[in-house]
Design a protein around this motif. Structure first.
Motif, PDB file in Angstrom:
ATOM      1  N   ALA A 196       0.850  -1.187   0.000  1.00  0.00           N
ATOM      2  CA  ALA A 196       0.000   0.000   0.000  1.00  0.00           C
ATOM      3  C   ALA A 196       0.885   1.236   0.000  1.00  0.00           C
ATOM      4  O   ALA A 196       2.017   1.202   0.493  1.00  0.00           O
ATOM      5  CB  ALA A 196      -0.924   0.004   1.212  1.00  0.00           C
ATOM      6  N   TYR A 197       0.361   2.311  -0.551  1.00  0.00           N
ATOM      7  CA  TYR A 197       1.149   3.543  -0.666  1.00  0.00           C
ATOM      8  C   TYR A 197       1.467   4.154   0.694  1.00  0.00           C
ATOM      9  O   TYR A 197       0.636   4.169   1.604  1.00  0.00           O
ATOM     10  CB  TYR A 197       0.403   4.581  -1.515  1.00  0.00           C
ATOM     11  CG  TYR A 197       1.049   5.951  -1.440  1.00  0.00           C
ATOM     12  CD1 TYR A 197       2.265   6.192  -2.077  1.00  0.00           C
ATOM     13  CD2 TYR A 197       0.473   6.974  -0.682  1.00  0.00           C
ATOM     14  CE1 TYR A 197       2.889   7.429  -1.972  1.00  0.00           C
ATOM     15  CE2 TYR A 197       1.091   8.225  -0.581  1.00  0.00           C
ATOM     16  CZ  TYR A 197       2.308   8.441  -1.222  1.00  0.00           C
ATOM     17  OH  TYR A 197       2.930   9.660  -1.109  1.00  0.00           O
ATOM     18  N   SER A 198       2.674   4.684   0.793  1.00  0.00           N
ATOM     19  CA  SER A 198       3.074   5.423   1.986  1.00  0.00           C
ATOM     20  C   SER A 198       3.927   6.615   1.550  1.00  0.00           C
ATOM     21  O   SER A 198       4.718   6.496   0.615  1.00  0.00           O
ATOM     22  CB  SER A 198       3.892   4.535   2.924  1.00  0.00           C
ATOM     23  OG  SER A 198       4.445   5.316   3.980  1.00  0.00           O
ATOM     24  N   LYS A 306       4.086   7.257  -7.537  1.00  0.00           N
ATOM     25  CA  LYS A 306       3.421   6.789  -8.762  1.00  0.00           C
ATOM     26  C   LYS A 306       2.302   5.801  -8.454  1.00  0.00           C
ATOM     27  O   LYS A 306       1.517   5.445  -9.325  1.00  0.00           O
ATOM     28  CB  LYS A 306       4.440   6.115  -9.681  1.00  0.00           C
ATOM     29  CG  LYS A 306       5.544   7.023 -10.204  1.00  0.00           C
ATOM     30  CD  LYS A 306       6.551   6.217 -11.002  1.00  0.00           C
ATOM     31  CE  LYS A 306       7.728   7.076 -11.448  1.00  0.00           C
ATOM     32  NZ  LYS A 306       8.758   6.274 -12.176  1.00  0.00           N
ATOM     33  N   HIS A 307       2.232   5.371  -7.187  1.00  0.00           N
ATOM     34  CA  HIS A 307       1.286   4.303  -6.833  1.00  0.00           C
ATOM     35  C   HIS A 307       0.349   4.722  -5.702  1.00  0.00           C
ATOM     36  O   HIS A 307       0.001   3.913  -4.840  1.00  0.00           O
ATOM     37  CB  HIS A 307       2.060   3.044  -6.435  1.00  0.00           C
ATOM     38  CG  HIS A 307       3.069   2.602  -7.449  1.00  0.00           C
ATOM     39  ND1 HIS A 307       2.715   2.094  -8.671  1.00  0.00           N
ATOM     40  CD2 HIS A 307       4.425   2.624  -7.423  1.00  0.00           C
ATOM     41  CE1 HIS A 307       3.814   1.799  -9.366  1.00  0.00           C
ATOM     42  NE2 HIS A 307       4.859   2.119  -8.626  1.00  0.00           N
ATOM     43  N   GLU A 311      -4.293   2.057  -2.292  1.00  0.00           N
ATOM     44  CA  GLU A 311      -4.814   2.463  -0.987  1.00  0.00           C
ATOM     45  C   GLU A 311      -6.014   1.594  -0.642  1.00  0.00           C
ATOM     46  O   GLU A 311      -6.828   1.269  -1.517  1.00  0.00           O
ATOM     47  CB  GLU A 311      -5.246   3.934  -1.028  1.00  0.00           C
ATOM     48  CG  GLU A 311      -5.846   4.445   0.269  1.00  0.00           C
ATOM     49  CD  GLU A 311      -6.456   5.837   0.105  1.00  0.00           C
ATOM     50  OE1 GLU A 311      -6.754   6.455   1.149  1.00  0.00           O
ATOM     51  OE2 GLU A 311      -6.656   6.285  -1.038  1.00  0.00           O
ATOM     52  N   CYS A 312      -6.132   1.191   0.594  1.00  0.00           N
ATOM     53  CA  CYS A 312      -7.268   0.379   1.042  1.00  0.00           C
ATOM     54  C   CYS A 312      -8.464   1.307   1.230  1.00  0.00           C
ATOM     55  O   CYS A 312      -8.604   1.957   2.263  1.00  0.00           O
ATOM     56  CB  CYS A 312      -6.934  -0.346   2.342  1.00  0.00           C
ATOM     57  SG  CYS A 312      -8.247  -1.450   2.901  1.00  0.00           S
ATOM     58  N   THR A 313      -9.303   1.344   0.203  1.00  0.00           N
ATOM     59  CA  THR A 313     -10.453   2.246   0.191  1.00  0.00           C
ATOM     60  C   THR A 313     -11.744   1.481   0.450  1.00  0.00           C
ATOM     61  O   THR A 313     -11.787   0.252   0.412  1.00  0.00           O
ATOM     62  CB  THR A 313     -10.565   2.953  -1.165  1.00  0.00           C
ATOM     63  OG1 THR A 313     -10.791   1.942  -2.176  1.00  0.00           O
ATOM     64  CG2 THR A 313      -9.296   3.732  -1.490  1.00  0.00           C
ATOM     65  N   GLU A 314     -12.813   2.233   0.672  1.00  0.00           N
ATOM     66  CA  GLU A 314     -14.131   1.618   0.844  1.00  0.00           C
ATOM     67  C   GLU A 314     -14.518   0.852  -0.418  1.00  0.00           C
ATOM     68  O   GLU A 314     -15.122  -0.228  -0.336  1.00  0.00           O
ATOM     69  CB  GLU A 314     -15.187   2.688   1.152  1.00  0.00           C
ATOM     70  CG  GLU A 314     -15.003   3.389   2.491  1.00  0.00           C
ATOM     71  CD  GLU A 314     -15.369   2.498   3.682  1.00  0.00           C
ATOM     72  OE1 GLU A 314     -15.657   1.303   3.480  1.00  0.00           O
ATOM     73  OE2 GLU A 314     -15.346   3.000   4.817  1.00  0.00           O
ATOM     74  N   LYS A 342      -2.179  11.407   2.186  1.00  0.00           N
ATOM     75  CA  LYS A 342      -2.566  10.221   1.426  1.00  0.00           C
ATOM     76  C   LYS A 342      -1.723   9.061   1.923  1.00  0.00           C
ATOM     77  O   LYS A 342      -0.504   9.196   2.082  1.00  0.00           O
ATOM     78  CB  LYS A 342      -2.308  10.448  -0.062  1.00  0.00           C
ATOM     79  CG  LYS A 342      -2.832   9.367  -0.981  1.00  0.00           C
ATOM     80  CD  LYS A 342      -4.307   9.513  -1.250  1.00  0.00           C
ATOM     81  CE  LYS A 342      -4.746   8.589  -2.393  1.00  0.00           C
ATOM     82  NZ  LYS A 342      -6.201   8.650  -2.608  1.00  0.00           N
ATOM     83  N   GLY A 343      -2.380   7.919   2.194  1.00  0.00           N
ATOM     84  CA  GLY A 343      -1.613   6.827   2.780  1.00  0.00           C
ATOM     85  C   GLY A 343      -2.111   5.443   2.433  1.00  0.00           C
ATOM     86  O   GLY A 343      -2.702   5.224   1.370  1.00  0.00           O
ATOM     87  N   GLU A 344      -1.926   4.505   3.369  1.00  0.00           N
ATOM     88  CA  GLU A 344      -2.228   3.098   3.127  1.00  0.00           C
ATOM     89  C   GLU A 344      -3.720   2.790   3.159  1.00  0.00           C
ATOM     90  O   GLU A 344      -4.180   1.858   2.497  1.00  0.00           O
ATOM     91  CB  GLU A 344      -1.537   2.242   4.203  1.00  0.00           C
ATOM     92  CG  GLU A 344      -0.032   2.320   4.203  1.00  0.00           C
ATOM     93  CD  GLU A 344       0.586   1.660   5.425  1.00  0.00           C
ATOM     94  OE1 GLU A 344       1.535   0.876   5.248  1.00  0.00           O
ATOM     95  OE2 GLU A 344       0.100   1.905   6.550  1.00  0.00           O
ATOM     96  N   VAL A 345      -4.473   3.556   3.952  1.00  0.00           N
ATOM     97  CA  VAL A 345      -5.869   3.194   4.196  1.00  0.00           C
ATOM     98  C   VAL A 345      -6.725   4.435   4.422  1.00  0.00           C
ATOM     99  O   VAL A 345      -6.276   5.420   5.017  1.00  0.00           O
ATOM    100  CB  VAL A 345      -5.962   2.255   5.421  1.00  0.00           C
ATOM    101  CG1 VAL A 345      -5.353   2.907   6.667  1.00  0.00           C
ATOM    102  CG2 VAL A 345      -7.388   1.796   5.679  1.00  0.00           C
ATOM    103  N   GLU A 346      -7.957   4.397   3.912  1.00  0.00           N
ATOM    104  CA  GLU A 346      -8.899   5.472   4.165  1.00  0.00           C
ATOM    105  C   GLU A 346      -9.290   5.489   5.643  1.00  0.00           C
ATOM    106  O   GLU A 346      -9.403   4.434   6.287  1.00  0.00           O
ATOM    107  CB  GLU A 346     -10.164   5.278   3.326  1.00  0.00           C
ATOM    108  CG  GLU A 346     -10.035   5.761   1.895  1.00  0.00           C
ATOM    109  CD  GLU A 346     -11.345   5.693   1.131  1.00  0.00           C
ATOM    110  OE1 GLU A 346     -11.381   6.247   0.028  1.00  0.00           O
ATOM    111  OE2 GLU A 346     -12.322   5.082   1.627  1.00  0.00           O
TER     112      GLU A 346
END
Length: 397
Positions: A196-198, A306-307, A311-314, A342-346
């Motif tokens: 996931a993005y960080s 670039k990624h 992200e862990c979104t709904e 902006k990160g790994e999870v909403e």
């Protein structure tokens, strides 16, 4: 005593005696029975504490902790585990020791171990270094015990190295065992271990490696997802492939997060650095190349950016089994709009799973205590029974 007898009966059917006087480096070095024994003893120790019964097996002694990376959960879990068994904890601060003056690993290991029963080490930042250092420490204290310098050889527990994070993955597995009603019920369950993005770089590979290295032992459908270029260590991937075949499960790799989440029972979105980049960083640090490190950091942050869609979104969670997959994270998570832009999870996903996440983390002290217990106790079944018979109250309230 009903519950303790239940745990004892299970232990009696397992072959784990080789864990006595042993160390815990990597989960895939342990047999299935040995892993099961850790889970059972962890549950037994938790049962004792929940019922206000002392589980102290030591009257004195030290647990030595050495953290070469920052830590909250694992640091306090190790201290809690040692205390649960009756040990006091002493943290080795390398900056305040003679290590800064060139003291050797052999000398340091022996000097801190005169009355130590366990040494917990986190050394996860540099590829090819952490696990090797832990083995060097064990070799040193083994020799010290053999030479009569140490009355006993302290047990080493890997609190995270460059290859594996066994206390984390084992705690995660025990959480799943409780969530799904037994280790046998993990068979066939799909778990997505996803990058996931960080907004930061350089996160260790040991969590995703630990997860694929362990969850493939239970006949699960394990999917490792990451963008191209974010591969894990090839030797660990081979371990996962082998485990999946032997357990009757599956192991797949994909470069599509949405595909990984499809019909998943469990999702574990977590950032990590590319294996190749971590190898490069190790060399740069070894050479003292400050400028090279800065350039690598810039390069990796640009690549990460670039990624941002990883992200862990709904929306992604809707793609899981009935839209209700169990969300896991080793914490702390990079939460979009909370800990970072902006990160790994909403935030809405994280907040919905906050209590299960805290429960997930709560298993770690008991897992660590069980690892120590099985290494230090020659007859665990009898010891557990004696603790229950003694019924010593832990806290008068």
């Amino acid at each position: 005593m009903v519950n303790i007898k239940k745990y004892i009966k299970i232990l009696e059917k397992l072959n784990f005696k080789s864990m006595y006087n042993s160390d815990f480096f990597l989960t895939w070095e342990k047999t299935g029975d040995e892993l099961d024994a850790v889970f059972i003893v962890a549950d037994a120790l938790r049962y004792l504490r929940e019922n206000n019964i002392s589980s102290k097996i030591f009257d004195s002694g030290l647990g030595i902790s050495l953290f070469r990376d920052n830590s909250t959960r694992t640091r306090f879990s190790f201290a809690s585990a040692c205390n649960l068994l009756g040990l006091e904890v002493q943290d080795l601060d390398e900056g305040k020791s003679q290590i800064a003056h060139g003291e050797t690993v052999r000398e340091t290991a022996n000097m801190i171990s005169f009355m130590a029963d366990v040494i917990g080490i986190r050394d996860d930042m540099y590829i090819g270094k952490g696990n090797k250092y832990m083995h060097d420490v064990v070799n040193a204290v083994t020799e010290g015990n053999k030479d009569g310098v140490l009355e006993q050889k302290p047990t080493l527990v890997n609190l995270q190295c460059d290859i594996d994070h066994p206390t984390q993955s084992m705690a995660d597995a025990l959480h799943l065992i409780h969530e799904f009603g037994g280790v046998e019920n993990l068979k066939g369950k799909k778990i997505a271990m996803s990058w996931a993005y960080s907004p930061s770089y350089g996160k260790p590979l040991s969590v995703p490696q630990g997860i694929v290295g362990l969850m493939t032992r239970f006949g699960m459908e394990v999917v490792l997802a990451h963008p191209k270029g974010y591969e894990i260590m090839p030797e660990v991937q081979k371990v996962a492939e082998k485990n999946a075949i032997e357990s009757g499960g599956t192991f797949k790799v994909t470069n599509d997060m949405k595909e990984a989440f499809k019909n998943a029972d469990i999702v574990y979105p977590k950032s990590w650095a590319p294996f190749v980049a971590m190898e490069k960083r190790t060399v740069l640090y070894g050479n003292g190349d400050t400028q090279g490190i800065k350039e690598l950091e810039k390069e990796l942050l640009e690549e990460n950016s670039k990624h941002k869609d990883w992200e862990c979104t709904e929306e992604f969670m809707k793609n899981t089994k009935n839209g209700k997959a169990l969300y896991l994270h080793c914490l702390p998570a990079d939460i979009s709009g909370v800990s970072c832009e902006k990160g790994e999870v909403e935030a809405s996903v994280f907040n919905r799973y906050r209590i299960p996440l805290y429960k997930q983390a709560s298993f770690k002290p008991y897992i660590i205590a069980a690892m120590i217990f099985l290494s230090k106790v020659k007859e665990p079944e009898k010891t557990l029974e004696n603790l229950m018979i003694q019924n010593k109250i832990r806290w008068n309230f």
